[in-house]
Enzyme design. Structure first.
Site, PDB file in Angstrom:
ATOM      1  CD  GLU A 473     -34.695  38.854  17.693  1.00 30.04           C
ATOM      2  OE1 GLU A 473     -33.885  39.782  17.540  1.00 30.04           O
ATOM      3  OE2 GLU A 473     -34.413  37.674  17.462  1.00 30.04           O
ATOM      4  CD  GLU A 570     -35.127  34.957  14.937  1.00 31.67           C
ATOM      5  OE1 GLU A 570     -33.978  35.225  15.322  1.00 31.67           O
ATOM      6  OE2 GLU A 570     -35.902  35.804  14.471  1.00 31.67           O
TER       7      GLU A 570
END
Ligand SMILES: *[C@@H]1O[C@H](CO)[C@@H](O)[C@H](O)[C@H]1NC(C)=O
Ligand SMILES: *[C@@H]1O[C@H](CO)[C@@H](O)[C@H](O)[C@H]1NC(C)=O
Ligand SMILES: *[C@@H]1O[C@H](CO)[C@@H](O)[C@H](O)[C@H]1NC(C)=O
Ligand SMILES: *[C@@H]1O[C@H](CO)[C@@H](O)[C@H](O)[C@H]1NC(C)=O
Ligand SMILES: *[C@@H]1O[C@H](CO)[C@@H](O)[C@H](O)[C@H]1NC(C)=O
Ligand SMILES: *[C@@H]1O[C@H](CO)[C@@H](O)[C@H](O)[C@H]1NC(C)=O
Length: 895
Positions: A473, A570
């Protein structure tokens, strides 16, 4: 042939001498001796804190917390608020020491090395009161030359510095500009500046985990001595040459050669299962010497490839590689070699802008289904290979084929990857950087470079690892400016980003491993991110790469909420673990949803409220005058909510596999967040700390099933898609039944003709306008009925029975409190639970408390009067014990 880049004398020579069908007699190994001798310093050490006020014996591998616990000097660090009570442990500076004798004659040995497989993290290493090295990276292997310092009787000492104070110091020293985030959200009760230390990032706390910044020697440490050479690393990677239709095996052997002149020798590679036996002449150059070998696997035999779980066998072959070096020395490596190819396909898609993002294994496109892996404990010395096997087998039992080893944890231990190879679990391997910006000063970069080389060489021989990914991320964090860096400073951070994940990590991956794809981040737009200079303006673009998706506020039963992306690596919702798991770390005063304990364990801001708000969309919230029953019912309801949310979301991704709608779709991956837990607390996991299955994990077994009918509504039309991960088409019948909540007899039932459920496809099988369906089943309203459906083909082949709710269950009409009884009998190693019910029951939950094991199914919609469920115990138990522990509830019981 790829020559070794770091050969100092350019003298390596490779002559395949012989290729024989059968084993040759190895060159009289009786007369040669091992090229090196060594011994481990694992076991008992002395441990004390810096002022000497605490002193005790400690195990290595291990950490300070574990040593204190083993000696009864602290309670269970996971108990209640102990993560706060024991923060002093991580703030102190500890000293590990040991006296040892050398068990062999070293006086004439040319080189003696001290090798640490893993030090956690910042330490100065002294041997006989001389500093022989320093460590500052938990993920690196450290080799220190101690030839000069070693005696017959020795004292080794590691002076640790608190990881917390080191991180603060490094951050302070980085004066030119700040590297955010400085500190975690206060709700995490964690430590600051973790991005300044190469240590398990979540050890300073995470939104599902406590802050335990451990200190210790967390892997083996040994002393190795040699006169001629030492084999430091050994890797092998198969590649398929499609033009020649043959497999090659590239073997790379990394030596430290202490001889002053080149050494001749031979290497024998033998794979008996493939009738492959080959001998090469080699020459080892002084210094660091890499010997590359390229082996053609015998073309006359069929090589069985390694397949992911659900797609075939995990065939591997024993391989023996023996090095014979001039002077009568030998080294032998026994390993298992597996053959498979992996490709990441980013190609244009008809009817859509953007690019695909999917994996081909052995040339076959494979839908990636599974979850994300986090460290199984804050204290790695408690993570045994038995525990890993239990957790990984649970992933396989839920029909997963992939886990992502997430970048905020650790590169897992060897046993983890061995088990994944064996079970067919593919691994998306992040490098260990997560949710932060990172410094790129030279010392930091050098440390990362060593880490990356070490980890690639350690892991690249595993077929399970299918992709390297630079970080978790961090591209999104920059693109979306999570840390509020001023726009004028963006270029500085963008440059750091490219320096780390492109100019260093990517460059090393390309040099070390040409057999796997690399993406700089997850999520990323893949090729599109590269085209935009590695930081895409919109890294969550559904037309490219992978996305991470979280939305706790919207109604999770509404599939329109979810991104029709190429790959979702995710996504998730929280739930609480079961009472039996919480009970171990709490006391009676903690057992309510709003207790200070319940708030303390929740590390995600407003998480407890979010769970109830989401549940409130479709369920009545528990009401009970008994506070303990109320607490247990609430825990149960959070699991119901989580399981149903992730079911809806995952089914949406799986049915989006083959379609493009408004340019979106072709979804080829669904990895929910998260598989396992690091401690007993509310989190996104489907497995509780210790391995107990939450309701979500039982649901995963169904929603990841290789054959699955998926129902949903679009504009008041009810659709069923057939999803298959199988390799061949099947003719199957679809049975659609509609039940009233008030009756165990279906009000109507319909069976289709044989339909073709296509291999590796998701395709529409059935549709019916909702008004017609309700009219056909005359006594139905949305509130009074529920639909169930199943695919069958006669014989063994059938899908799980799936269902579709026509209204929120808080509005269900006719839903009674079912009286469900269970008769338990032992049948060999398993236990049979014969259930009888008086009424239809949604979310039936069998809980046997702390008895380790799992059921064949759980959390199901019970529509039959009788149903048999099996219990697979993980430790021996008995009918009496099970009867005593069983708690059986379904949704209406909590009202
Ligand atoms: C741990 O800390 C809590 C408050 O933070 C305190 O009430 C409790 O007594 C402490 N327990 C121990 C064993 O020190
Ligand atoms: C260890 O070395 C330091 C200086 O390097 C010295 O002051 C100290 O006395 C030495 N200790 C022992 C036990 O030799
Ligand atoms: C492969 O088979 C061919 C023809 O049967 C034979 O000549 C050759 O020696 C075999 N090669 C190996 C490596 O076994
Ligand atoms: C897997 O192995 C079994 C047993 O060895 C064998 O019967 C089967 O054909 C293999 N399957 C595939 C797809 O190779
Ligand atoms: C492979 O090696 C293992 C361990 O050395 C051994 O147990 C096994 O029997 C071998 N398999 C074959 C097919 O030779
Ligand atoms: C927890 O506290 C909040 C706010 O005080 C309240 O609204 C809620 O009903 C409580 N929840 C439970 C389960 O007691």
């Amino acid at each position: 042939m790829v020559p070794g880049p770091q050969t100092s004398c350019q003298c390596f020579l490779l002559l395949p001498l012989l290729l024989l069908l059968l084993l040759l007699a190895a060159a009289s190994p009786g007369q040669s001796r091992p090229s090196s001798v060594g011994f481990s310093l694992a076991g008992s050490w002395l441990l004390r804190n810096r002022d000497g006020s605490v002193a005790l014996e400690a195990r290595v591998p291990g950490c300070v917390h574990s040593a204190l616990l083993q000696h009864g000097l602290i309670q269970d660090p996971y108990y209640r608020f102990n993560d706060l009570n024991y923060s002093w442990i991580s703030l102190d500076n500890w000293i590990y020491s040991k006296e040892f004798r050398i068990p062999f004659d070293f006086s004439k040995v040319r080189k003696v090395n001290l090798i640490f497989e893993g030090v956690d993290t910042v330490a100065e290493v002294l041997l006989n009161n001389v500093t022989v090295g320093k460590t500052d990276n938990m993920f690196n292997r450290y080799t220190f030359d101690i030839t000069k310092e070693i005696r017959e009787l020795n004292t080794i000492k590691l002076l640790f510095q608190s990881a917390v104070s080191y991180a603060a110091q490094q951050s302070k020293a980085h004066a030119e500009y700040r590297i955010p985030p400085e500190c975690p959200d206060p709700v995490q009760k964690g430590e600051c500046h973790v991005n300044f230390i190469r240590k398990e990032q979540c050890s300073f706390s995470w939104d599902w985990g406590p802050s335990f910044p451990t200190q210790g020697i967390w892997k083996d440490v040994r002393i190795v001595s040699y006169d001629i050479c030492h084999l430091d690393d050994f890797t092998f990677t198969p590649t398929y040459v499609s033009s020649a239709r043959e497999w090659n095996l590239k073997i790379e052997a990394y030596f430290d050669v202490v001889s002053s002149k080149p050494l001749g020798g031979q290497v024998t590679v033998s794979i008996p299962g493939l009738q492959t036996h080959q001998i090469y002449d080699i020459e080892l150059c002084p210094g660091q010497s890499m010997i590359p070998l390229l082996l053609n696997v015998n073309k006359n035999t069929t090589v069985e490839t390694w397949w992911p779980n659900g797609h075939g066998n995990q065939t591997g072959y024993n391989m023996t590689v023996t090095f014979e070096v001039e002077g009568g020395y030998h080294i032998e490596k026994l390993t298992k070699v597996y053959f498979r190819t992996v490709e990441l396909i980013e190609a244009p898609i008809a009817g859509s802008s953007g690019l695909s993002f999917y994996f081909k294994i052995n040339g076959l496109p494979i839908f990636i289904k599974g979850s994300n892996w986090i460290p199984a404990d804050s204290f790695q010395d408690r993570v045994t290979s038995d525990l890993l096997r239990l957790l990984l087998q649970s992933a396989v039992d839920a029909n997963m084929n992939t886990l992502r080893v997430w970048g905020g944890g650790i590169y897992e231990q060897d046993a983890f990857y061995d088990i994944c190879d064996e079970l067919g679990l593919m691994i998306w391997q992040d490098f260990m950087f997560a949710c932060a910006l990172y410094p790129t000063d030279q010392a930091f970069v050098n440390s990362v470079r060593a880490e990356v080389v070490h980890q690639i060489r350690r892991l690249k021989s595993h077929p399970s690892v299918i992709i390297w990914s630079g970080n978790n991320e961090n591209e999104a964090a920059l693109a979306e400016n999570w840390f509020f860096v001023p726009p004028s400073k963006f270029q500085i951070y963008a440059r750091d980003y490219v320096t780390l994940y492109v100019k260093n990590i990517r460059e090393i991956v390309l040099a070390e491993d040409q057999t796997r794809p690399y993406v700089a981040s997850s999520p990323t737009n893949g090729a599109e991110s590269i085209a935009e200079g590695w930081i895409s303006r919109k890294p969550h673009d559904t037309h490219f790469g992978d996305v991470h998706f979280y939305d706790y506020g919207s109604d999770c039963w509404n599939w329109r909420v979810f991104p029709k992306a190429r790959f979702v690596s995710e996504y998730g919702y929280q739930s609480w673990p079961s009472f039996s798991t919480l009970e171990k770390v709490s006391s009676a005063e903690d057992w309510s949803y709003n207790s200070s304990f319940s708030l303390h364990r929740q590390h995600h801001k407003d998480g407890n409220t979010e769970m109830l708000d989401q549940a409130d969309n479709h369920f009545k919230l528990p009401q009970n005058s008994d506070p303990l029953v109320m607490f247990k019912d609430t825990l149960y309801l959070t699991q119901v909510m989580q399981a149903q949310c992730i079911k809806t979301e995952t089914e949406f991704y799986r049915r989006s596999q083959n379609e493009i709608v408004h340019g979106q779709g072709h979804t080829m991956g669904a990895l929910y967040w998260q598989l396992n837990d690091i401690w007993q607390a509310p989190s996104w996991s489907s497995l509780e700390y210790g391995g107990k299955w939450k309701m979500l994990h039982y649901f995963a077994q169904h929603f990841f099933s290789p054959l699955l009918p998926i129902g949903f509504e679009d504009d008041d039309v009810f659709h069923i898609y057939g999803v298959s991960d199988l390799h061949v088409d099947y003719k199957m019948m679809l049975t659609v039944r509609v039940y009233q909540w008030s009756s165990l007899e279906p009000v109507c039932s319909r069976q289709t003709e044989y339909l073709v459920v296509k291999a590796s496809q998701a395709a529409p099988l059935y549709k019916e306008p909702m008004v017609e369906l309700l009219k056909r089943c005359g006594q139905c309203t949305r509130q009074s009925c529920v639909i169930s459906f199943v695919l069958t083909a006669g014989g063994e082949l059938s899908s799980p029975t799936n269902y579709h709710f026509l209204s929120s269950l808080k509005d269900a009409v006719g839903l009674e409190k079912a009286q469900i009884t269970a008769k338990i009998t032992q049948q060999g190693k398993v236990y049979s639970f014969e259930l009888r019910t008086t009424a239809i029951a949604p979310f039936v939950w069998l809980d046997v408390g702390s008895i380790p094991g799992r059921f064949s199914d759980n959390g199901f919609l019970l529509t039959e009067e009788r149903k048999t469920i099996l219990f697979y115990p993980w430790k021996s138990t008995s009918v009496t014990e099970l009867e005593k522990s069983l708690r059986l509830i379904s949704l209406a019981d909590i009202y």
